[in-house]
Design an enzyme around this catalytic site. Structure first.
Site: not given
Length: 239
Positions: A15, A37
């Site tokens: 990812k 994030k």
């Protein structure tokens, strides 16, 4: 699109490298990019996290933001509970992404693990944040045996929640793909019902940043600011 969620069929499938490649390709096309994030797990306070790694690979103009960090490599809800730290709600993720979108052309929100990993005590997931933002989700999947099932389940989970599945990118395409990987390449779009939008060569994350940035657009389809063509790739790797 302004905000794109990057999720996957599991953990350790590429990812962060996919996020980095999309960021690099977007920067190369003249767009400003932020990488968010929401929950970084498995790193201590002194280590760079996934958002920082994306900025390192994609370029110094990329804005890297973390909302929470937990030291143990566990699902965010579990890691937060064990560390005694607050969890991250989908509302907090959506608000942070919206703020970044006001000053960036593209905001990439990288999830933790698979799509339905719990982020908080109520069981909210990245899909809930995507729904609040009305943002599409890009699915990152491995190439090997088993990916048809896990990718199809992820796409079905998105559709069941009313979230757009933009497509799938192979997070690590082997230099010498076996029969299962080559067959999966052709079968993923029909199985999962979403287009194939790229394939990242294995070990791309170990490239020097300059080499990574130069190559990144060739790994991704035009919808991700790249030049990659699925038909050409399938002809190169026939089943």
């Amino acid at each position: 699109m302004t905000v794109l969620m990057v999720s996957g069929t599991g953990t350790e499938i590429g990812k962060t490298v996919v996020t980095s490649a999309i960021a690099a390709a977007a920067v190369a096309s003249g767009r400003s990019v932020a990488v968010l994030k929401p929950a970084q797990t498995g790193v201590d306070a002194t280590e760079p996290g996934d958002a920082a790694e994306a900025a390192r690979l994609a370029g110094p103009t990329v804005t890297a933001v973390e909302l929470a960090r937990y030291p143990e490599p566990l699902a965010p809800d579990t890691a937060a509970r064990r560390s005694g730290l607050p969890t991250v709600s989908p509302t907090a993720v959506a608000e942070a992404a919206s703020r970044l979108a006001r000053s960036h052309d593209l905001v990439l929100v990288e999830g933790a693990g698979g799509l339905l990993v719990r982020f908080d005590e109520a069981g909210h997931t990245l899909a809930d944040a995507a729904r609040l933002l009305d943002a599409p989700v890009l699915v990152v999947a491995p190439a090997a045996l088993g990916t048809l099932n896990s990718t199809t389940l992820t796409a079905e989970a998105l559709r069941a929640r009313g979230v757009e599945a933009l497509g799938v990118v192979i997070g690590s395409w082997p230099a010498e793909p076996d029969l299962a990987s080559r067959c999966n390449l052709a079968d993923l779009p029909s199985s999962a019902g979403i287009p194939l939008l790229g394939a990242i060569p294995e070990a791309s994350g170990s490239l020097l940043p300059e080499s990574f940035r130069k190559a990144a657009p060739s790994w991704l389809a035009p919808s991700l600011s790249g030049t990659w063509c699925p038909d050409s790739f399938l002809r190169r790797w026939p089943a």
